[in-house]
Design an enzyme around this catalytic site. Structure first.
Site, PDB file in Angstrom:
ATOM      1  N   LEU A 172       0.857  -1.187   0.000  1.00 26.70           N
ATOM      2  CA  LEU A 172       0.000   0.000   0.000  1.00 26.70           C
ATOM      3  C   LEU A 172       0.892   1.236   0.000  1.00 26.70           C
ATOM      4  O   LEU A 172       1.749   1.386   0.872  1.00 26.70           O
ATOM      5  CB  LEU A 172      -0.895   0.014   1.240  1.00 26.70           C
ATOM      6  CG  LEU A 172      -1.690   1.314   1.487  1.00 26.70           C
ATOM      7  CD1 LEU A 172      -2.674   1.586   0.351  1.00 26.70           C
ATOM      8  CD2 LEU A 172      -2.412   1.249   2.834  1.00 26.70           C
ATOM      9  N   ASP A 173       0.698   2.114  -0.973  1.00 31.26           N
ATOM     10  CA  ASP A 173       1.452   3.364  -1.090  1.00 31.26           C
ATOM     11  C   ASP A 173       0.511   4.516  -0.753  1.00 31.26           C
ATOM     12  O   ASP A 173      -0.325   4.908  -1.562  1.00 31.26           O
ATOM     13  CB  ASP A 173       2.008   3.490  -2.512  1.00 31.26           C
ATOM     14  CG  ASP A 173       2.917   4.704  -2.685  1.00 31.26           C
ATOM     15  OD1 ASP A 173       3.045   5.490  -1.731  1.00 31.26           O
ATOM     16  OD2 ASP A 173       3.484   4.862  -3.776  1.00 31.26           O
ATOM     17  N   TRP A 178       2.656  10.472  -8.593  1.00 27.83           N
ATOM     18  CA  TRP A 178       2.437  10.131 -10.001  1.00 27.83           C
ATOM     19  C   TRP A 178       2.734   8.648 -10.302  1.00 27.83           C
ATOM     20  O   TRP A 178       2.890   8.264 -11.447  1.00 27.83           O
ATOM     21  CB  TRP A 178       3.278  11.026 -10.891  1.00 27.83           C
ATOM     22  CG  TRP A 178       2.823  12.451 -10.882  1.00 27.83           C
ATOM     23  CD1 TRP A 178       1.819  13.014 -11.623  1.00 27.83           C
ATOM     24  CD2 TRP A 178       3.366  13.525 -10.098  1.00 27.83           C
ATOM     25  NE1 TRP A 178       1.700  14.352 -11.339  1.00 27.83           N
ATOM     26  CE2 TRP A 178       2.630  14.696 -10.407  1.00 27.83           C
ATOM     27  CE3 TRP A 178       4.394  13.608  -9.157  1.00 27.83           C
ATOM     28  CZ2 TRP A 178       2.905  15.930  -9.810  1.00 27.83           C
ATOM     29  CZ3 TRP A 178       4.657  14.832  -8.563  1.00 27.83           C
ATOM     30  CH2 TRP A 178       3.921  15.973  -8.896  1.00 27.83           C
ATOM     31  N   ILE A 198      -4.715  12.263  -3.405  1.00 30.35           N
ATOM     32  CA  ILE A 198      -5.824  13.226  -3.378  1.00 30.35           C
ATOM     33  C   ILE A 198      -5.723  14.191  -4.550  1.00 30.35           C
ATOM     34  O   ILE A 198      -6.417  15.214  -4.570  1.00 30.35           O
ATOM     35  CB  ILE A 198      -5.865  14.008  -2.054  1.00 30.35           C
ATOM     36  CG1 ILE A 198      -4.519  14.697  -1.797  1.00 30.35           C
ATOM     37  CG2 ILE A 198      -6.238  13.088  -0.893  1.00 30.35           C
ATOM     38  CD1 ILE A 198      -4.531  15.671  -0.634  1.00 30.35           C
ATOM     39  N   CYS A 354      14.037  26.392   0.123  1.00 29.27           N
ATOM     40  CA  CYS A 354      14.023  25.070   0.746  1.00 29.27           C
ATOM     41  C   CYS A 354      15.408  24.432   0.714  1.00 29.27           C
ATOM     42  O   CYS A 354      15.839  23.799   1.684  1.00 29.27           O
ATOM     43  CB  CYS A 354      12.999  24.174   0.059  1.00 29.27           C
ATOM     44  SG  CYS A 354      11.279  24.648   0.385  1.00 29.27           S
TER      45      CYS A 354
END
Length: 382
Positions: A172-173, A178, A198, A354
């Site tokens: 399960l990821d 993508w 989502i 960042c």
């Protein structure tokens, strides 16, 4: 305007300038200097705006073209290493947002979809040109890599090896993006993968990418998952869960993981435990996000799991972000008409800020491996 009024305005502007200049001097940054990390100011209102609005004013004034810097990544490394961010004021709206985060659930089922629409759905044309072939929008692993492609391939392999994936296992990821990890695990390890996202744009590309493989990509909230898997992985998604949902998140993982299963969490992490987030990042890049701390993760996992391994390679995110920035610049001529100059300045600021933050060790990148308690323990690869 009378000469006395003009003089008062100039004195006021000079006052703001002197304060900012003195702050920047602590990081060896000069206003109007000639070094790559020095800044060039085009609008004198810049100084007042930054002092009154803090991080939001700094970022928005850059988007507005009020100031320039040849190497924003070095600028932010110096600013954060000198802890100048702690000297900037917190805008009243930022304070209200922190209070709201404590009183309400900013990552509720309804609000969780906002970041998908506002960031991940920006356009597959943008991300496909900026990222590697596996479309990994998370930190690569640069231990032996020389290129972005090698670093992301190494990261995917590292994850699969840590999970001890084997043919026929179900994976399960959570937050599959993508579909790059789903494709890699199915193609190279023979796993049967279920991914959830989502973002409608991500789902569409992931389904195309994984066509012909034993992979299912679902558009749904992670809280609706209710089926057991041999392995669970979550890469770059926990930053969107929010402190009010950490306990629920780990309960969901526990419910969906078989008794002898393994769970790997890959997330950016904060050095301190709080609910604050950079105001500019929250408004323009990742709405309603929040970086977890070690304590957040420790408290949330404690009822369910044994922590088998905690791996920090945040320094590699600096390299990843700078590689993305170079690819973004190279791709810009083909993106300019669709996105516009202000977007270019926004994304330039985001990627370099960042990178500087990771370089200054202001934020971290963790891979944490959990089990229900493996007898004899685990030998975890690096």
């Amino acid at each position: 305007m009378s000469s006395s009024c003009i003089e008062e305005v100039n004195l006021a502007e000079n006052h703001w300038f002197q304060i900012v200049q003195e702050m920047l001097r602590k990081a060896d940054i000069t206003v109007g200097g000639s070094r790559p990390w020095d800044i060039q100011v085009a609008n004198p209102d810049f100084f007042k705006r930054v002092l009154q609005e803090g991080s939001l004013g700094l970022g928005e004034s850059y988007m507005d073209g009020w100031w320039e810097c040849e190497r924003l990544d070095i600028f932010f490394h110096r600013v954060l290493a000198a802890r100048l961010d702690h000297e900037l004021p917190h805008h009243f709206k930022d304070t209200l947002r922190v209070v709201a985060a404590r009183l309400t659930n900013l990552q509720s089922r309804k609000r969780a979809w906002i970041v998908g629409r506002e960031h991940y759905d920006l356009g597959n044309d943008l991300f496909s040109r900026m990222l590697d072939p596996y479309m990994q929008y998370s930190c690569g692993y640069w231990k032996e890599a020389k290129t972005l492609e090698q670093a992301q391939d190494a990261k995917l392999k590292l994850i699969c090896e840590k999970l001890q994936l084997a043919p026929g296992m179900t994976l399960l990821d959570i937050g599959c993006g993508w579909g790059g990890l789903a494709e890699y695990a199915a193609r190279h390890y023979g796993a049967k993968v279920s991914g959830v996202t989502i973002s409608a744009e991500q789902q569409k590309m992931a389904q195309q990418r994984c066509e012909g493989l034993d992979v299912t990509i679902l558009l749904q909230d992670y809280r609706d998952l209710d089926r057991q898997f041999d392995r669970i992985v979550s890469v770059g998604m926990f930053e969107h869960v929010g402190p009010k949902n950490y306990a629920t998140y780990f309960e969901v993982v526990n419910r969906n993981l078989k008794p002898d299963g393994l769970f790997l969490l890959h997330t950016i992490g904060a050095n301190k435990t709080d609910e604050s987030v950079d105001a500019w990042i929250n408004r323009y890049i990742f709405p309603n996000g929040c970086l977890p701390s070690v304590r957040h993760i420790a408290d949330a996992h404690e009822p369910y799991f044994v922590m088998e391994d905690w791996h920090n390679f945040g320094q590699d995110y600096d390299l990843t972000l700078m590689a993305w920035y170079q690819r973004f610049l190279a791709a810009w001529p083909g993106l300019a008409e669709a996105y516009g100059e202000r977007f270019k300045r926004m994304f330039t600021y985001y990627l370099n800020a960042c990178a500087g933050a990771f370089r200054a060790r202001d934020i971290q990148l963790w891979q944490v491996l959990f089990s229900h308690g493996v007898e004899g323990g685990l030998r975890v690869p690096r």
